[in-house]
Design an enzyme around this catalytic site. Structure first.
Site, PDB file in Angstrom:
ATOM      1  N   HIS A  80      -7.830 -10.386   4.062  1.00 42.19           N
ATOM      2  CA  HIS A  80      -8.519  -9.097   4.034  1.00 42.19           C
ATOM      3  C   HIS A  80      -9.218  -8.847   2.699  1.00 42.19           C
ATOM      4  CE1 HIS A  80      -5.945  -7.248   7.488  1.00 42.19           C
ATOM      5  NE2 HIS A  80      -6.602  -8.348   7.848  1.00 42.19           N
ATOM      6  N   GLU A  82      -9.237  -6.207   0.824  1.00 38.52           N
ATOM      7  CA  GLU A  82      -8.338  -5.588  -0.147  1.00 38.52           C
ATOM      8  C   GLU A  82      -7.438  -6.639  -0.791  1.00 38.52           C
ATOM      9  OE1 GLU A  82      -8.093  -2.848   3.568  1.00 38.52           O
ATOM     10  OE2 GLU A  82      -8.714  -4.907   3.129  1.00 38.52           O
ATOM     11  N   CYS A 116      -4.737  -2.005   6.339  1.00 38.66           N
ATOM     12  CA  CYS A 116      -3.633  -2.236   7.262  1.00 38.66           C
ATOM     13  C   CYS A 116      -2.326  -2.020   6.508  1.00 38.66           C
ATOM     14  CB  CYS A 116      -3.716  -3.649   7.843  1.00 38.66           C
ATOM     15  SG  CYS A 116      -3.291  -4.964   6.668  1.00 38.66           S
ATOM     16  N   CYS A 119      -1.873  -4.610   3.651  1.00 38.31           N
ATOM     17  CA  CYS A 119      -2.769  -4.324   2.529  1.00 38.31           C
ATOM     18  C   CYS A 119      -2.320  -3.076   1.782  1.00 38.31           C
ATOM     19  CB  CYS A 119      -4.208  -4.168   3.004  1.00 38.31           C
ATOM     20  SG  CYS A 119      -4.977  -5.736   3.468  1.00 38.31           S
TER      21      CYS A 119
END
Length: 145
Positions: A80, A82, A116, A119
Site C-alpha cells: 500500500h 501508506e 486499511c 496501514c
C-alpha cells in the site's frame, strides 16, 4: 492572491501526483508524509520490488477472482501507498507528522481514501499524528492517526 491553494490542497495534489505512479489496476493511491512543512517521504501502491506489477501482467488477481475492496489483502501483490511511505522514512522524522492520502478508482474518479486496518497500525506505530484526505464532497477530511 485569492487563487492560492491551501497547504492541505497543495500536499493532497502532490499525493495525487504520486498516485499516478501506482501499478495497481483497481485503485491508485499516493501518500505523502509531511513534518514541519517539509516532505519526509512519499509512496504509492504497487507490487513489491522485483515482483511483476499488475499493470505489466494486465491482470489483478483479486479482481479476476471477484474479491471485493477491503477484503483478503494477503492475496494482493501490492504494497500500500501508506506502507511504502512509512518504510521509506526514519521514524524520528515522522514523529508528529501528517500523512496526506489521495486515491483514484480504476475509472480515474477520485476515491475517498482511508487507510486499511494494517496501514492504520503502521501509521500509528510510525508516530504520525494525523491523516488528511479528500472527503466524498470534495472537502478536506482530517482524522487522528
Amino acid at each position: 492572491m485569492d487563487n492560492r491553494i491551501s497547504k492541505d490542497e497543495y500536499y493532497l495534489s502532490i499525493a495525487a501526483s504520486v498516485a499516478k505512479r501506482s501499478t495497481c489496476l483497481r485503485r491508485q493511491y499516493g501518500a505523502v508524509i509531511i513534518k514541519n512543512d517539509e516532505i519526509i517521504s512519499t509512496g504509492y501502491n504497487g507490487a513489491a520490488r522485483g515482483e511483476p506489477n499488475c499493470c505489466d501482467t494486465g491482470e489483478c488477481w483479486r479482481e479476476a477472482n471477484g474479491i471485493p475492496h477491503g477484503e483478503q489483502y494477503e492475496k494482493c501483490v501490492a504494497v500500500h501507498a501508506e506502507q511504502n511511505a512509512v518504510i521509506s522514512a526514519p521514524r524520528s522524522l515522522m514523529l508528529n507528522g501528517t500523512l496526506y492520502l489521495a486515491g483514484f478508482d480504476a475509472n480515474g474518479e477520485l476515491a475517498e481514501p482511508a487507510p486499511c486496518v494494517i496501514c492504520s497500525r503502521m501509521i500509528k506505530n510510525a508516530g504520525i499524528a494525523e491523516i488528511v484526505s479528500k472527503s466524498a464532497d470534495g472537502g478536506i477530511k482530517r482524522r487522528k492517526a
